[in-house]
Scaffold this active site. Structure first.
Site, PDB file in Angstrom:
ATOM      1  N   ARG A   1       0.854  -1.186   0.000  1.00 39.74           N
ATOM      2  CA  ARG A   1       0.000   0.000   0.000  1.00 39.74           C
ATOM      3  C   ARG A   1       0.893   1.241   0.000  1.00 39.74           C
ATOM      4  NH1 ARG A   1      -2.256   0.974   4.511  1.00 39.74           N
ATOM      5  NH2 ARG A   1      -1.600  -0.828   5.721  1.00 39.74           N
TER       6      ARG A   1
ATOM      7  N   TYR B   1      -1.141  -3.924  -6.782  1.00 35.99           N
ATOM      8  CA  TYR B   1      -1.006  -4.524  -5.457  1.00 35.99           C
ATOM      9  C   TYR B   1      -2.359  -4.619  -4.721  1.00 35.99           C
ATOM     10  CZ  TYR B   1      -0.200  -5.308  -0.627  1.00 35.99           C
ATOM     11  OH  TYR B   1      -0.299  -5.842   0.629  1.00 35.99           O
TER      12      TYR B   1
ATOM     13  N   LYS C   1      -9.663  -2.614   1.458  1.00 34.41           N
ATOM     14  CA  LYS C   1      -9.410  -1.414   2.260  1.00 34.41           C
ATOM     15  C   LYS C   1     -10.167  -0.193   1.715  1.00 34.41           C
ATOM     16  CE  LYS C   1      -6.291  -3.561   4.836  1.00 34.41           C
ATOM     17  NZ  LYS C   1      -6.633  -4.003   6.204  1.00 34.41           N
TER      18      LYS C   1
ATOM     19  N   HIS D   1     -11.250  -1.945  11.421  1.00 30.84           N
ATOM     20  CA  HIS D   1     -10.089  -2.784  11.101  1.00 30.84           C
ATOM     21  C   HIS D   1      -9.933  -3.811  12.221  1.00 30.84           C
ATOM     22  CE1 HIS D   1      -5.495  -2.798   9.994  1.00 30.84           C
ATOM     23  NE2 HIS D   1      -6.143  -3.749   9.370  1.00 30.84           N
TER      24      HIS D   1
ATOM     25  N   SER E   1      -1.739  -3.069  11.645  1.00 30.82           N
ATOM     26  CA  SER E   1      -1.149  -4.061  10.755  1.00 30.82           C
ATOM     27  C   SER E   1       0.101  -4.681  11.395  1.00 30.82           C
ATOM     28  CB  SER E   1      -0.754  -3.409   9.423  1.00 30.82           C
ATOM     29  OG  SER E   1      -1.909  -3.003   8.744  1.00 30.82           O
TER      30      SER E   1
ATOM     31  N   CYS F   1       0.286  -6.704  13.854  1.00 29.39           N
ATOM     32  CA  CYS F   1       0.230  -6.841  15.315  1.00 29.39           C
ATOM     33  C   CYS F   1      -0.613  -8.036  15.756  1.00 29.39           C
ATOM     34  CB  CYS F   1      -0.281  -5.555  15.948  1.00 29.39           C
ATOM     35  SG  CYS F   1       0.892  -4.190  15.785  1.00 29.39           S
TER      36      CYS F   1
ATOM     37  N   ASP G   1      -9.680  -9.401   9.498  1.00 27.25           N
ATOM     38  CA  ASP G   1      -9.162  -8.073   9.152  1.00 27.25           C
ATOM     39  C   ASP G   1     -10.197  -6.948   9.236  1.00 27.25           C
ATOM     40  OD1 ASP G   1      -6.708  -6.689   8.214  1.00 27.25           O
ATOM     41  OD2 ASP G   1      -7.877  -6.228   6.432  1.00 27.25           O
TER      42      ASP G   1
ATOM     43  N   ARG H   1       2.136 -12.318  -0.025  1.00 24.78           N
ATOM     44  CA  ARG H   1       0.790 -12.616   0.476  1.00 24.78           C
ATOM     45  C   ARG H   1       0.232 -13.914  -0.081  1.00 24.78           C
ATOM     46  NH1 ARG H   1      -1.761  -8.622   4.036  1.00 24.78           N
ATOM     47  NH2 ARG H   1      -0.176  -7.037   4.137  1.00 24.78           N
TER      48      ARG H   1
HETATM   49  P1  GTP Z   1      -2.726  -7.032   8.731  1.00 24.96           P
HETATM   50  O1  GTP Z   1      -3.275  -8.280   8.136  1.00 24.96           O
HETATM   51  O2  GTP Z   1      -1.603  -6.430   7.928  1.00 24.96           O
HETATM   52  O3  GTP Z   1      -3.779  -5.998   9.075  1.00 24.96           O
HETATM   53  O4  GTP Z   1      -2.024  -7.409  10.130  1.00 24.96           O
HETATM   54  P2  GTP Z   1      -2.379  -8.475  11.261  1.00 24.96           P
HETATM   55  O5  GTP Z   1      -2.822  -7.719  12.481  1.00 24.96           O
HETATM   56  O6  GTP Z   1      -3.243  -9.570  10.788  1.00 24.96           O
HETATM   57  O7  GTP Z   1      -0.956  -8.998  11.592  1.00 24.96           O
HETATM   58  P3  GTP Z   1      -0.387 -10.475  11.574  1.00 24.96           P
HETATM   59  O8  GTP Z   1      -1.282 -11.453  12.284  1.00 24.96           O
HETATM   60  O9  GTP Z   1       0.060 -10.798  10.202  1.00 24.96           O
HETATM   61  O10 GTP Z   1       0.874 -10.120  12.529  1.00 24.96           O
HETATM   62  C1  GTP Z   1       1.779 -11.081  12.747  1.00 24.96           C
HETATM   63  C2  GTP Z   1       2.918 -10.567  13.605  1.00 24.96           C
HETATM   64  O11 GTP Z   1       2.502 -10.448  14.961  1.00 24.96           O
HETATM   65  C3  GTP Z   1       4.024 -11.577  13.559  1.00 24.96           C
HETATM   66  O12 GTP Z   1       5.251 -10.907  13.690  1.00 24.96           O
HETATM   67  C4  GTP Z   1       3.720 -12.421  14.801  1.00 24.96           C
HETATM   68  O13 GTP Z   1       4.856 -13.076  15.260  1.00 24.96           O
HETATM   69  C5  GTP Z   1       3.248 -11.371  15.771  1.00 24.96           C
HETATM   70  N1  GTP Z   1       2.342 -11.896  16.814  1.00 24.96           N
HETATM   71  C6  GTP Z   1       1.076 -12.320  16.662  1.00 24.96           C
HETATM   72  N2  GTP Z   1       0.546 -12.711  17.852  1.00 24.96           N
HETATM   73  C7  GTP Z   1       1.514 -12.530  18.773  1.00 24.96           C
HETATM   74  C8  GTP Z   1       1.588 -12.737  20.194  1.00 24.96           C
HETATM   75  O14 GTP Z   1       0.639 -13.138  20.850  1.00 24.96           O
HETATM   76  N3  GTP Z   1       2.771 -12.417  20.802  1.00 24.96           N
HETATM   77  C9  GTP Z   1       3.840 -11.943  20.097  1.00 24.96           C
HETATM   78  N4  GTP Z   1       4.958 -11.654  20.771  1.00 24.96           N
HETATM   79  N5  GTP Z   1       3.812 -11.748  18.764  1.00 24.96           N
HETATM   80  C10 GTP Z   1       2.668 -12.023  18.112  1.00 24.96           C
HETATM   81 MN    MN Z   2      -3.989 -10.072   8.857  1.00 22.75          MN
HETATM   82 MN    MN Z   3      -5.252  -5.091   7.750  1.00 25.25          MN
END
Ligand code: GTP
Ligand code: MN
Ligand code: MN
Length: 579
Positions: free
Chosen positions: A70, A198, A207, A227, A249, A251, A278, A366
């Site tokens: 993005r 993309y 989005k 979100h 994102s 997280c 999401d 992805r």
């Molecule tokens: P978008 O799809 O881009 O909106 O993001 P998302 O919120 O779905 O993020 P995603 O699940 O892809 O984030 C994954 C990241 O978060 C990776 O680096 C994981 O290791 C980390 N992660 C997820 N859950 C945990 C957790 O409970 N503890 C820790 N330490 N890391 C976590």
């Molecule tokens: Mn995601």
């Molecule tokens: Mn997202």
């Protein structure tokens, strides 16, 4: 006539007159259409076949290396006045923006096929769903939209019945980063996107429609477009609570949505059901509760890091019928990314893999896959009424200060927690490390209007007769002095969700503190987990001095939305600061 709806027919004709394609194809959404698009893309090299023995129905797309994410600085929200877009958005005068875009679209589809994609965000029969039509010259976009939305005849019939749809015009253009814009016209319910293939820029249902335009529709019609993931937690008695959670994102939304319960919980009969990973649309029902749908029908997930250790449900989902974008491949032509076993031989750009060139898979590579392929996919995801939400959760990466979990005292306090949300940058991203970036409700890149008005909209749900969910804030990312995460996270997060549900059911008393309600001693179930008592104390500590500074910073941040900042939100910040 290709449509019985005059407004649709007229708009498609206008776009065709501007872009001048060789052919116009109205998508019916059939399997035969999908297969024929795949064949066409395999023939012209847009898609590359992956190992069909190990990954039946899986294909790889390599995007232009300059078109992999993005682009927030080129993403504009064109309200009639700049003030309506707010300091949280980039803005351009709508007339100027239309002129700029129409000049780019002029003749851009010459010699190519223009696809008309009617789609529905959410179950076709749901009153919470909203429809759109995307026009694109990219068969890759059509195939992805087929997976990510309810697309084709059924959507077109609903659009013709309702007479109302979001208009999205997209062309990959010449993929020149200098000639790339993603423009939103909320008042006209219109999107124009040029110069990028993309996902977030080109799959306009996601989005662009389901967040930026939908946040405006939601504000006008009295609902919320967020979100957020949606997850169902089923206890051993067979009762399910649905939780919606907003994290920025990267997280962990997809992780939490597909959580695998810890061993002991599994034995006791706890189950987790994925409704969405999401985006969440929710609105008050006749009983005053908030009901939510996932407007999407698939997952567009980040591949790197997805493994049997981190997210086995996601990995199982993508073993067949998946489109991969910008991943690496192994010697026997299987998709590969960092975090998987095995070795890559070809990188995401199609070069022989050389660690000197960086990661084999692009960090933002992805997978696009139908949600139905997820082993924990919830039947309720197709429920036209949506699922009742018991708790709303906010969270981000906060290495310090923010406790593992806290509960808001009431809705207004919860809205403050969401507005104050932030995430600290890590060494993984460019720029300074440990810098806190506020990302209210994880909507900074996606809220299609002024954040001050958006906070007011959130506050407005607290009205007579409302039975609002409890609001929580979590932090899976607290670090100790050694720089390591204090909380094991992932599946163990169910322990925190269980406490939330106990609070919702009035079965846990909690501990009142100046910043909110925290778990009282013994309320977080930790059996089967080796967590030193000192670590738990640290995870649940309230650092008074740290919070004074944090609340002052929150006040300064909120002041940035003056004069549209709701006085009630600023008053709430002062109330907590003085508590
Ligand atoms: P978008 O799809 O881009 O909106 O993001 P998302 O919120 O779905 O993020 P995603 O699940 O892809 O984030 C994954 C990241 O978060 C990776 O680096 C994981 O290791 C980390 N992660 C997820 N859950 C945990 C957790 O409970 N503890 C820790 N330490 N890391 C976590
Ligand atoms: Mn995601
Ligand atoms: Mn997202």
């Amino acid at each position: 006539m290709a449509s019985t709806l005059e407004a649709l027919e007229r708009w498609v004709n206008e776009v065709a007159a501007l872009t001048r394609p060789a052919k116009v194809h109205w998508c019916d959404g059939s399997e035969a259409e999908y297969q024929s698009l795949l064949q066409q893309m395999l023939a012209d090299g847009t898609l590359i076949e992956l190992n069909q023995q190990t990954h039946p129905g899986c294909y790889l797309h390599r995007s232009n290396p300059k078109d992999v994410a993005r682009v927030e600085h080129l993403t504009l929200v064109c309200h009639p006045t700049e003030e309506d877009a707010g300091p949280n958005n980039h803005w351009m005068d709508p007339a100027k923006a239309h002129a700029k875009m129409d000049a780019l679209f002029d003749g851009c589809m010459e010699g190519r096929t223009m696809y008309v994609i009617p789609y529905c965000m959410g179950p076709i029969g749901s009153p919470l769903s909203r429809c759109g039509v995307e026009i694109t010259d990219s068969p890759y976009v059509v195939a992805n939209m087929k997976i990510m939305t309810r697309m084709g005849n059924a959507a077109q019939e609903r659009i013709e019945r309702e007479g109302d749809f979001v208009r999205g015009l997209h062309s990959t253009g010449e993929l020149d980063p200098e000639r790339r814009w993603i423009m939103h016209f909320p008042a006209e319910r219109t999107i124009k996107s040029y110069g990028s293939g993309y996902g977030g820029n080109a799959l306009l249902g996601k989005k662009c429609h389901a967040l930026r335009i939908a946040s405006n529709q939601a504000r006008d019609e009295g609902w919320l477009a967020e979100h957020m993931l949606i997850v169902g937690i089923e206890n051993p008695q067979g009762e399910t609570h649905y939780i919606a959670a907003a994290f920025p994102s990267a997280c962990g939304k997809t992780n939490l949505a597909m959580l695998i319960p810890p061993e002991g919980y599994r034995k006791d009969g706890w189950k987790v059901w994925t409704v969405g990973d999401d985006i969440c649309w929710m609105r008050p029902g006749a009983d005053g509760c908030l009901y939510a749908i996932n407007p999407e029908a698939g997952f567009f997930g980040v591949a790197p890091g997805t493994s049997n250790d981190t997210n086995p449900n996601a990995l199982k989902s993508i073993s067949r019928d998946t489109i991969f974008t910008n991943v690496a491949v192994t010697a026997d032509n299987q998709p590969w990314w960092e975090g998987l076993p095995g070795t890559p031989v070809t990188d995401w750009q199609g070069r022989p893999y050389d660690p000197a060139n960086g990661p084999a898979a692009h960090p933002n590579s992805r997978f696009t896959v139908s949600a139905k392929q997820c082993p924990t996919w919830s039947e309720k995801a197709e429920d036209v009424q949506g699922v009742p939400i018991s708790a709303i959760v906010f969270g981000g990466r906060r290495p310090s200060l923010l406790p593992l979990v806290m509960e808001a005292r009431d809705w207004t306090h919860g809205v403050l927690m969401g507005a104050a949300m932030g995430s600290e940058t890590t060494a993984a991203a460019t720029g300074a490390v440990g810098v806190l970036r506020r990302d209210s409700m994880a909507m900074k890149p996606f809220c299609g209007y002024h954040y001050g008005d958006y906070f007011q909209h959130w506050l407005s749900f607290d009205r007579p007769g409302a039975k609002l969910p409890k609001v929580f804030h979590v932090n899976w990312f607290r670090k100790g002095k050694d720089g390591k995460f204090l909380w094991p996270g992932f599946g163990e997060n169910l322990r925190v969700l269980e406490w939330m549900i106990a609070r919702v059911e009035d079965k846990a008393r909690g501990l009142e503190t100046p910043i909110g309600i925290l778990p009282a001693a013994g309320e977080l179930k930790l059996d089967g987990l080796t967590l030193p008592p000192a670590t738990l104390d640290e995870l649940l500590a309230v650092d008074q001095a740290g919070w004074q500074a944090e609340l002052a910073a929150i006040g300064d941040y909120l002041d940035g939305f003056t004069p549209r900042l709701p006085a009630a939100l600023r008053a709430e910040q002062q109330r907590v600061a003085e508590a």
